[in-house]
Design an enzyme around this catalytic site. Structure first.
Site, short mmCIF file in Angstrom:
data_model
loop_
_atom_site.label_atom_id
_atom_site.label_comp_id
_atom_site.label_asym_id
_atom_site.label_seq_id
_atom_site.Cartn_x
_atom_site.Cartn_y
_atom_site.Cartn_z
N ASN A 118 1.27 -1.04 2.23
CA ASN A 118 0.98 -0.99 0.54
C ASN A 118 1.51 0.70 0.66
O ASN A 118 2.07 0.93 0.49
CB ASN A 118 -0.60 -0.76 0.14
CG ASN A 118 -1.91 0.62 0.58
OD1 ASN A 118 -1.54 1.11 1.82
ND2 ASN A 118 -2.66 0.91 0.07
N CYS A 129 0.24 3.58 -1.15
CA CYS A 129 -0.50 5.02 -0.70
C CYS A 129 -0.09 5.11 0.73
O CYS A 129 -0.33 5.97 1.29
CB CYS A 129 -1.57 4.93 -1.26
SG CYS A 129 -1.46 4.93 -3.07
N GLU A 145 -1.56 4.15 3.19
CA GLU A 145 -3.10 3.61 4.23
C GLU A 145 -3.24 2.56 4.77
O GLU A 145 -3.57 2.79 6.06
CB GLU A 145 -3.87 4.33 3.94
CG GLU A 145 -4.71 2.68 2.49
CD GLU A 145 -4.31 3.33 1.15
OE1 GLU A 145 -3.06 3.80 1.12
OE2 GLU A 145 -5.18 2.73 0.18
#
Length: 168
Positions: free
Chosen positions: A44, A46, A48
């Site tokens: 995704n 970001c 994570e």
């Protein structure tokens, strides 16, 4: 170009663009829990949550700054909110409208969710704990450890009541 120079340029570009960093997909794929579905080829935005082609992850955050009562952390209420959020995020998997049938089927098959926090600095201010202290690190570890424990418990309960996700 030398590897060290290339790596430095990548890191500089990531910093300039606000990117979260780099991921090593070969390493991530060693922990792929559904290798029969394919290899993980993205994360995704970001970084994570590793994702298979066509997947997304339904993410939520709990504002931990809202759990301080009389200078102490309300663990009982926090545990209930964690469980409720996991249940809610699992419901979101079915409620979402995806752009294609493939993404819909992938998300319903793997049912990836993620639960994090926000408001950590606010929590520390209310508890009169300096952000850069050992006590702050202990509080952070405590909060995240318990999110994992309670989220796993609720996931188990969902598996018992709803059945395991299709690609289990």
């Amino acid at each position: 170009i030398r590897a060290k120079e290339l790596y430095s340029e990548i890191i500089k570009g990531a910093w300039l663009n606000g990117e979260p960093g780099m991921v090593w997909l070969d390493r991530i794929n060693k922990d792929n829990t559904t290798p029969a579905l394919g290899t993980i080829n993205a994360t995704n935005p970001c970084g994570e949550q590793p994702l298979l082609s066509g997947e997304s992850c339904n993410l939520g955050s709990i504002n931990v700054g809202k759990f301080v009562i009389n200078d102490s952390f309300d663990e009982t209420r926090f545990a209930k909110v964690v469980s409720t959020c996991v249940h809610f995020l699992d419901n979101v998997v079915d409620a979402n409208q995806h752009p294609t049938e493939y993404t819909t089927s992938m998300n319903q098959a793997t049912r990836k969710i993620g639960l994090g926090i926000m408001g950590f600095a606010d929590l520390l201010v209310q508890l009169h704990v300096p952000y850069n202290s050992e006590k702050a690190r202990i509080i952070g570890q405590y909060v995240m450890k318990h999110i994992q424990i309670w989220a796993d418990d609720e996931s188990l309960n969902l598996g018992i009541t709803r059945g395991v996700f299709p690609t289990w």
